[in-house]
Design a protein around this motif. Structure first.
Motif, PDB file in Angstrom:
ATOM      1  N   ALA A   6       2.969   8.956  11.609  1.00 48.30           N
ATOM      2  CA  ALA A   6       3.510   8.215  10.466  1.00 48.30           C
ATOM      3  C   ALA A   6       3.829   9.191   9.340  1.00 48.30           C
ATOM      4  O   ALA A   6       3.036  10.093   9.050  1.00 48.30           O
ATOM      5  N   VAL A   8       4.446   9.070   5.425  1.00 47.84           N
ATOM      6  CA  VAL A   8       4.256   8.192   4.270  1.00 47.84           C
ATOM      7  C   VAL A   8       4.977   8.801   3.068  1.00 47.84           C
ATOM      8  O   VAL A   8       4.685   9.928   2.660  1.00 47.84           O
ATOM      9  N   LEU A  35       7.291   5.274   6.409  1.00 46.80           N
ATOM     10  CA  LEU A  35       6.712   4.304   5.490  1.00 46.80           C
ATOM     11  C   LEU A  35       7.099   4.613   4.048  1.00 46.80           C
ATOM     12  O   LEU A  35       7.241   5.783   3.665  1.00 46.80           O
ATOM     13  N   SER A  37       7.171   2.608  -0.228  1.00 45.48           N
ATOM     14  CA  SER A  37       6.774   1.477  -1.067  1.00 45.48           C
ATOM     15  C   SER A  37       7.785   0.351  -0.896  1.00 45.48           C
ATOM     16  O   SER A  37       8.884   0.543  -0.363  1.00 45.48           O
ATOM     17  N   THR A  54      12.742   2.292   6.832  1.00 55.83           N
ATOM     18  CA  THR A  54      11.367   2.398   6.343  1.00 55.83           C
ATOM     19  C   THR A  54      10.639   1.066   6.462  1.00 55.83           C
ATOM     20  O   THR A  54      11.226  -0.010   6.301  1.00 55.83           O
ATOM     21  N   LEU A  57       4.515   0.296   3.438  1.00 62.21           N
ATOM     22  CA  LEU A  57       3.235   0.984   3.472  1.00 62.21           C
ATOM     23  C   LEU A  57       2.081   0.027   3.200  1.00 62.21           C
ATOM     24  O   LEU A  57       0.998   0.149   3.786  1.00 62.21           O
ATOM     25  N   PHE A  62      -2.642   1.252  10.441  1.00 58.65           N
ATOM     26  CA  PHE A  62      -2.740   2.611  10.978  1.00 58.65           C
ATOM     27  C   PHE A  62      -3.586   2.693  12.256  1.00 58.65           C
ATOM     28  O   PHE A  62      -3.723   3.778  12.822  1.00 58.65           O
ATOM     29  N   ALA A  68      -1.068  10.822  10.037  1.00 54.55           N
ATOM     30  CA  ALA A  68      -0.217  10.348   8.949  1.00 54.55           C
ATOM     31  C   ALA A  68       0.031  11.497   7.987  1.00 54.55           C
ATOM     32  O   ALA A  68      -0.917  12.068   7.443  1.00 54.55           O
ATOM     33  N   PHE A  70       1.185  12.434   4.503  1.00 56.89           N
ATOM     34  CA  PHE A  70       1.350  11.762   3.213  1.00 56.89           C
ATOM     35  C   PHE A  70       2.162  12.627   2.255  1.00 56.89           C
ATOM     36  O   PHE A  70       1.790  13.768   1.973  1.00 56.89           O
ATOM     37  N   THR A  77      -1.857   7.768  -2.785  1.00 58.56           N
ATOM     38  CA  THR A  77      -2.726   8.403  -1.790  1.00 58.56           C
ATOM     39  C   THR A  77      -4.148   7.882  -1.909  1.00 58.56           C
ATOM     40  O   THR A  77      -4.811   7.607  -0.898  1.00 58.56           O
ATOM     41  N   TYR A  80      -4.139   4.410  -0.189  1.00 54.24           N
ATOM     42  CA  TYR A  80      -3.801   4.227   1.226  1.00 54.24           C
ATOM     43  C   TYR A  80      -4.415   5.252   2.183  1.00 54.24           C
ATOM     44  O   TYR A  80      -4.612   4.954   3.360  1.00 54.24           O
ATOM     45  N   ASP A  93      -2.565  15.331   3.606  1.00 57.42           N
ATOM     46  CA  ASP A  93      -2.130  14.871   2.297  1.00 57.42           C
ATOM     47  C   ASP A  93      -1.498  15.979   1.478  1.00 57.42           C
ATOM     48  O   ASP A  93      -2.093  17.044   1.283  1.00 57.42           O
TER      49      ASP A  93
END
Length: 340
Positions: A6, A8, A35, A37, A54, A57, A62, A68, A70, A77, A80, A93
């Protein structure tokens, strides 16, 4: 064998770059979710020759997903990433949220790939700040040879490090210089960025440094060696993509510039372009779209016993963000997932 990945924040600069790099490096993707918003819901992004829409999110499950990536701000962050991690999906991240958590690895694969084992603590791995990432790639092989005592770095950071709005501000202000009627006052930056440089990135701290400068200090210590002393001055310059750094290094032991050049040439992730002639160095515009961290202007510092100077350039959207995240994912796949 492929994996469920994924991305994000897939509609942003870094998210799109992550998709490009996953495709370029032929990452073993079995299934891909992009993903974003709700305000970006349904926006189309490219992955190789595919066009993907998209997903939301906020409602994404998941469970069963492997990794994922990010590329959203710290606030999103914080909300999620724990959700993904709790579902058993490794979070890599790109925000600053988890970088200084002692239980969460902060990784640059060319430097400290072995730290990947720390993923077990919270199922989260942090990506470093863009300016730190390229610098530590250069520092680590030299530190292994001669032990670095102190680093003095001045950065020349492109506007893309501040997001799409910053890129637009540089573009609009540059045009307005030639059309004074169409004045474009600063909104993203504190002062005019077109035809100017601004010695201010992120917020000011009590000691007079900015948080960007503090990040370089703290992250270098966490990634390379806590004993290294670092002092930084971070400057925003009117360049769209590509960060440059002037780095002065003081070592415990003597390191000849020729040996340093040879060490860097043999080190992963580095390309040495260092000719003492006009144009015998790399500038930001030449590094865009490349994976490498480029090193030029390697020379002895005669003002101290064991010193070197060098010039370091890299694509901040790649090695400083998206590429490093994908490289961490590759380490995780090769060392962890493939062994299961």
């Amino acid at each position: 064998m492929g994996y469920k990945i994924a991305v994000v924040g897939a509609t942003g600069n870094v998210g799109r770059e992550m998709l490009n790099i996953l495709d370029e490096r032929q990452f073993p993707v079995d299934e891909l979710a992009v993903l974003a918003s709700r305000r970006s819901l349904g926006t189309e992004v490219s992955f190789g020759d595919k066009t993907l829409k998209t997903q939301d999110l906020d409602t994404f499950d998941f469970s069963g997903w492997d990794i994922a990536l990010f590329a959203v701000g710290s606030d999103a962050t914080k909300k999620y990433a724990p959700v993904a991690a709790k579902a058993g999906c490794l979070v890599i991240d790109n925000s600053s949220l988890y970088r200084y958590d002692p239980e969460i690895p902060l990784i640059v694969p060319e430097v400290n790939a072995d730290a990947i084992e720390g993923y077990k603590n919270k199922m989260i791995i942090a990506n470093p700040n863009c300016s730190t990432a390229q610098m530590v790639v250069a520092l680590k092989p030299l530190h292994d040879r001669a032990t670095i005592k102190r680093v003095v770095v001045s950065t020349y950071q492109s506007v893309s490090g501040a997001g799409k709005e910053a890129i637009d501000e540089l573009w609009d202000q540059t045009k307005s210089i030639y059309n004074p009627v169409d004045n474009k006052p600063p909104k993203v930056f504190t002062k005019q960025i077109a035809f100017n440089v601004i010695p201010h990135i992120d917020v000011f701290m009590d000691d007079g440094s900015t948080k960007e400068e503090w990040k370089m200090v703290a992250e270098t210590k966490k990634i390379v060696d806590k004993a290294i002393k670092v002092t930084a001055t971070c400057v925003r310059v009117p360049v769209f993509v590509g960060h440059a750094e002037s780095i002065n290094i003081e070592f415990e032991d003597h390191l000849d510039e020729d040996e340093a050049r040879d060490i860097l040439r043999e080190s992963p992730g580095i390309m040495v372009i260092d000719k003492r002639e006009d144009g015998g160095y790399v500038t930001p515009v030449e590094c865009v779209g490349d994976y490498a961290t480029f090193i030029s202007r390697i020379r002895q510092d005669s003002t101290i016993d064991n010193g070197l100077n060098l010039w370091c350039v890299s694509d901040n959207l790649r090695k400083g963000a998206a590429l490093n995240a994908v490289q961490i994912a590759e380490v995780y796949v090769n060392r962890i997932l493939s062994k299961r």
